[in-house]
Design a protein around this motif. Sequence first.
Motif: not given
Lengths: 286, 80
Positions: B3, B7-8, B11
């Motif tokens: 996860f 997410w990284d 972004f």
Amino acid sequence: MLQRDSSFAKEALRYGLIVIVLGFIVFPIFWMVLTSFKPPQDVMVSPPRFLFTPTLDNYYHAIVDKHFLFYIKNTLVISVTSTILVIIAGSLAAYSFARYNVGDGHVLFFILSTKMFPAIAVILPYFLIFRNIGKTDVGRFLGIGLDQPGALIISYTMFNLPFAIWLLVSFFQDIPRELEHSARLDGLSRLKVLRKVVFPLAAPGIAVTGVFTLIFCWNEFLFAYILTRKNASTVTVGVESFFTLQGILWGPVAAAATISVLPMMVFVLAMQRYMVRGLTFGAVRG
Amino acid sequence: MNFSQAWDAGFRAVLIYIGVVFVWLGLIEHRFGDQATSVTVMNIVAAVAAVAFFIRAFRRAKAERLKAEADVRALMEGEI
């Protein structure tokens, strides 16, 4: 099978909650960036528009008309200088607290107590001090009067030093004393031990302290607002300058805010690896 | 890909999207006669760049995980 379904549901719930929390954090940034590209007629409409013709007019207004890059330059000089001073003074102080237990913990607690009152409580004394120092020859020479970068550099250093010392003390405490003893037996002086053994080992901690200090300095508003007028204003004050008597220029405000966020965002992304390493550096104690 | 990696990467993909929009509006849009066409093409290019970055990050994370698993397996076999 039932157990596997239950486990999957738990995981889905967990990640769902994380996504909701992260959404709350990221949405304002997303909205700010979106607004910065909107033409004036689309900024404050209800319901809000997600589809519009993007434009760079807000950025043009912020950079060319309002000279926003001047604020970026000021902020960069003030924040970086302040961070360097905090790291130098903070690491030496933290080392002495960690190794020599200076003041039996009382001084360390007293240092922290300066973080216990709000900045607004000391803003008037700071204002008077810098106003009077600025009138002297020394103050003028060093640039530490009102509306001069020195005033903000000193203020930020004073306000961030306690945090830096407290953060660094735990990093220095985690470095085994035996390493320093060995280096001393090898003939290194106390300062050389500090420079060649202790500081390299504490580098992740120093890096993370530097990053946090830089972020605090970059985002500070109150001191910059009270202690500067025009010459030494920072990005936060620059954004506030779009709040005019005729109304708030939301488009340029969003553009200016995006410009001011970008350097920190790129910097933190670049330092992300060191920050994670630094934050977990003191996590396990033997 | 776990996860936090997703997410990284997501972004950064959004940042790439914004970067493409900046560059397009500043340097390329005036070459287009029609603004609507320019905006459509810009969004397609930005989306492709962002998705391509995300897929690359996904593949890299998967390759790293497989390599780590292979390393651990080799170590375990060596110990046995």
